[in-house]
Design a protein around this motif. Structure first.
Motif, PDB file in Angstrom:
ATOM      1  N   VAL A  10      -5.495  -3.394   7.623  1.00  0.00           N
ATOM      2  CA  VAL A  10      -5.378  -3.523   6.164  1.00  0.00           C
ATOM      3  C   VAL A  10      -5.185  -4.995   5.792  1.00  0.00           C
ATOM      4  CG1 VAL A  10      -3.988  -2.926   4.136  1.00  0.00           C
ATOM      5  CG2 VAL A  10      -4.533  -1.173   5.838  1.00  0.00           C
ATOM      6  N   LEU A  51       2.202  -1.592   3.484  1.00  0.00           N
ATOM      7  CA  LEU A  51       0.935  -1.201   2.859  1.00  0.00           C
ATOM      8  C   LEU A  51       1.005  -1.376   1.345  1.00  0.00           C
ATOM      9  CD1 LEU A  51       0.054   1.992   4.932  1.00  0.00           C
ATOM     10  CD2 LEU A  51      -0.968  -0.292   5.114  1.00  0.00           C
ATOM     11  N   ASP A  56      -2.168  -1.046  -0.846  1.00  0.00           N
ATOM     12  CA  ASP A  56      -2.631   0.228  -0.314  1.00  0.00           C
ATOM     13  C   ASP A  56      -1.502   1.252  -0.400  1.00  0.00           C
ATOM     14  OD1 ASP A  56      -4.891  -1.261   0.484  1.00  0.00           O
ATOM     15  OD2 ASP A  56      -5.207   0.062   2.186  1.00  0.00           O
TER      16      ASP A  56
END
Length: 107
Positions: A10, A51, A56
């Protein structure tokens, strides 16, 4: 995929350096590096927070193991008493030990 691999993937997808992620997450670049390399095992909450600061969202899911078990075998195993299951496990352990010993002797 490990939690560290997920964080790294990510981070790279977002074009962030470890230092930039660390700054966003109020931690150190060293801590991010350790997580990504698997030197530290992060909690679910830590992964969620990392995240989140990268934009995310984490999603946890459970799903049946398709094709990895035989339902009839599982039902038969569940019919065994705990003592029978334990004896079967010990039998597998003995077989494993015998196979390892045979492998050592064969070398």
């Amino acid at each position: 995929m490990t939690a560290g691999q997920l964080i790294r993937n990510v981070r790279l997808r977002r074009g962030l350096t470890q230092a930039q992620l660390a700054l966003r997450a109020a931690t150190t670049q060293t801590a991010v590096s350790r997580l990504e390399r698997g030197r530290r095992s992060p909690s679910v909450e830590t992964v969620r927070q990392l995240l989140l600061v990268m934009g995310d969202e984490m999603e946890l899911a459970a799903r049946p193991l398709r094709g990895r078990h035989d339902p009839a075998h599982l039902r038969a195993e569940l019919r065994l008493t705990p003592a029978e299951r334990l004896e079967r496990a010990f039998g597998w352990m003995r077989l494993n030990a015998d196979l390892r010993a045979a492998g050592r002797r064969a070398r």
